[in-house]
Write a protein that holds these residues in place. Structure first.
Motif, PDB file in Angstrom:
ATOM      1  N   TYR A 271      19.886  30.390  34.706  1.00 61.92           N
ATOM      2  CA  TYR A 271      19.897  29.160  33.915  1.00 61.92           C
ATOM      3  C   TYR A 271      19.524  27.981  34.813  1.00 61.92           C
ATOM      4  O   TYR A 271      20.015  27.885  35.940  1.00 61.92           O
ATOM      5  CB  TYR A 271      21.297  28.892  33.344  1.00 61.92           C
ATOM      6  CG  TYR A 271      21.733  29.818  32.232  1.00 61.92           C
ATOM      7  CD1 TYR A 271      21.629  29.420  30.905  1.00 61.92           C
ATOM      8  CD2 TYR A 271      22.276  31.072  32.510  1.00 61.92           C
ATOM      9  CE1 TYR A 271      22.051  30.257  29.881  1.00 61.92           C
ATOM     10  CE2 TYR A 271      22.701  31.912  31.493  1.00 61.92           C
ATOM     11  CZ  TYR A 271      22.580  31.504  30.180  1.00 61.92           C
ATOM     12  OH  TYR A 271      22.996  32.321  29.160  1.00 61.92           O
TER      13      TYR A 271
ATOM     14  N   ASP B 274      27.617  34.324  27.691  1.00 65.47           N
ATOM     15  CA  ASP B 274      26.420  33.735  28.287  1.00 65.47           C
ATOM     16  C   ASP B 274      25.734  34.665  29.280  1.00 65.47           C
ATOM     17  O   ASP B 274      24.648  34.370  29.771  1.00 65.47           O
ATOM     18  CB  ASP B 274      26.723  32.381  28.951  1.00 65.47           C
ATOM     19  CG  ASP B 274      27.840  32.458  29.978  1.00 65.47           C
ATOM     20  OD1 ASP B 274      28.255  33.563  30.357  1.00 65.47           O
ATOM     21  OD2 ASP B 274      28.320  31.373  30.409  1.00 65.47           O
TER      22      ASP B 274
ATOM     23  N   ARG C 289      22.514  26.943  28.099  1.00 72.61           N
ATOM     24  CA  ARG C 289      23.146  27.892  27.170  1.00 72.61           C
ATOM     25  C   ARG C 289      22.668  27.679  25.740  1.00 72.61           C
ATOM     26  O   ARG C 289      22.567  28.631  24.962  1.00 72.61           O
ATOM     27  CB  ARG C 289      24.668  27.763  27.252  1.00 72.61           C
ATOM     28  CG  ARG C 289      25.276  28.249  28.570  1.00 72.61           C
ATOM     29  CD  ARG C 289      26.782  28.088  28.527  1.00 72.61           C
ATOM     30  NE  ARG C 289      27.468  28.549  29.725  1.00 72.61           N
ATOM     31  CZ  ARG C 289      27.672  27.790  30.803  1.00 72.61           C
ATOM     32  NH1 ARG C 289      27.216  26.533  30.834  1.00 72.61           N
ATOM     33  NH2 ARG C 289      28.319  28.283  31.838  1.00 72.61           N
TER      34      ARG C 289
ATOM     35  N   GLY D 254      32.135  29.927  28.506  1.00 74.27           N
ATOM     36  CA  GLY D 254      30.680  29.845  28.568  1.00 74.27           C
ATOM     37  C   GLY D 254      29.949  30.449  27.392  1.00 74.27           C
ATOM     38  O   GLY D 254      28.816  30.065  27.096  1.00 74.27           O
ATOM     39  N   GLY D 255      30.584  31.395  26.699  1.00 69.05           N
ATOM     40  CA  GLY D 255      29.908  32.011  25.574  1.00 69.05           C
ATOM     41  C   GLY D 255      29.851  31.163  24.327  1.00 69.05           C
ATOM     42  O   GLY D 255      29.054  31.433  23.422  1.00 69.05           O
TER      43      GLY D 255
ATOM     44  N   VAL E 286      26.523  29.294  23.523  1.00 64.98           N
ATOM     45  CA  VAL E 286      25.527  30.298  23.138  1.00 64.98           C
ATOM     46  C   VAL E 286      25.806  30.777  21.722  1.00 64.98           C
ATOM     47  O   VAL E 286      24.913  30.856  20.872  1.00 64.98           O
ATOM     48  CB  VAL E 286      25.550  31.495  24.116  1.00 64.98           C
ATOM     49  CG1 VAL E 286      24.498  32.533  23.722  1.00 64.98           C
ATOM     50  CG2 VAL E 286      25.335  31.037  25.554  1.00 64.98           C
TER      51      VAL E 286
END
Length: 220
Positions: free
Chosen positions: A195, A134, A6, A37-38, A41
């Motif tokens: 990923y 992400d 990420r 998850g974002g 990033v």
């Protein structure tokens, strides 16, 4: 075509957005991450743009028995936003999912308090908002988040992701003023496949990133 992790995906996304900023496409941006998850990033995007970083907590409502498949989402106290096609295909009604919605809303508020110290969502009025995740699979969470933000009247609303399903990316263009997606593989299938390292991001890591960056509006 794959990202290492990420962090590297965020760095590449940040470079693309820097080009936009240099052309005047992003004025005084606020970067909002969709946790969890974002967040890894988004911090790289925020660094590239020298922008404040915050989170917008949204929760996916999953298909019963297949919780990883999003058929809806909740943000703040907004009514749940469901995909009517997905509901019809699954033979489900919104009423049938009421308990699922209540559970996800409670988790949403828990995370908002943990990450921001405040259950409310960030103030975005008259700001250029860059919403970061992400990846985009069904887009249920991103769609709910974008509609929530739109009602708060940002000056401009941009969705930025490293990778996404082509059909979902196309659908999101009607929800945001602009969509930036670095990869749209025709054989997408799932975000994690793009990923090398897609390790789960925990609450502790989210808090560490937000506290370490230190420019979130909720912390200034």
């Amino acid at each position: 075509m794959r990202f290492h992790d990420r962090r590297t995906a965020g760095q590449e996304l940040g470079l693309r957005l820097m080009e936009w900023a240099s052309d005047g496409g992003l004025t005084h941006p606020l970067v909002l991450a969709l946790p969890r998850g974002g967040v890894p990033v988004a911090i790289e995007v925020a660094r590239a743009l020298d922008a404040p970083l915050d989170v917008l907590v949204a929760r996916k409502v999953g298909l019963p028995g297949r919780p990883e498949t999003g058929i809806g989402a909740v943000v703040d106290d907004d009514p749940p936003l469901f995909d009517p096609r997905a509901l019809a295909m699954a033979g489900l009604s919104e009423d049938r999912l009421a308990q699922d919605v209540a559970r996800e809303r409670a988790e949403l508020k828990r995370r908002a308090m943990l990450y921001r110290g405040d259950p409310s969502t960030p103030h975005v009025g008259n700001r250029t908002v860059v919403l970061v995740d992400d990846g985009l699979a069904t887009g249920a969470t991103a769609r709910a988040a974008l509609r929530h933000l739109r009602r708060a009247r940002p000056a401009r609303l941009v969705l930025a992701v490293p990778v996404g399903a082509p059909e979902t990316v196309a659908e999101m263009r009607s929800e945001a003023d602009a969509v930036v997606c670095l990869r749209q593989p025709p054989d997408f299938r799932a975000v994690g496949l793009w990923y090398d390292d897609f390790e789960q991001v925990g609450d502790d890591r989210v808090v560490e990133i937000l506290n370490g960056y230190g420019t979130s509006p909720s912390r200034t």
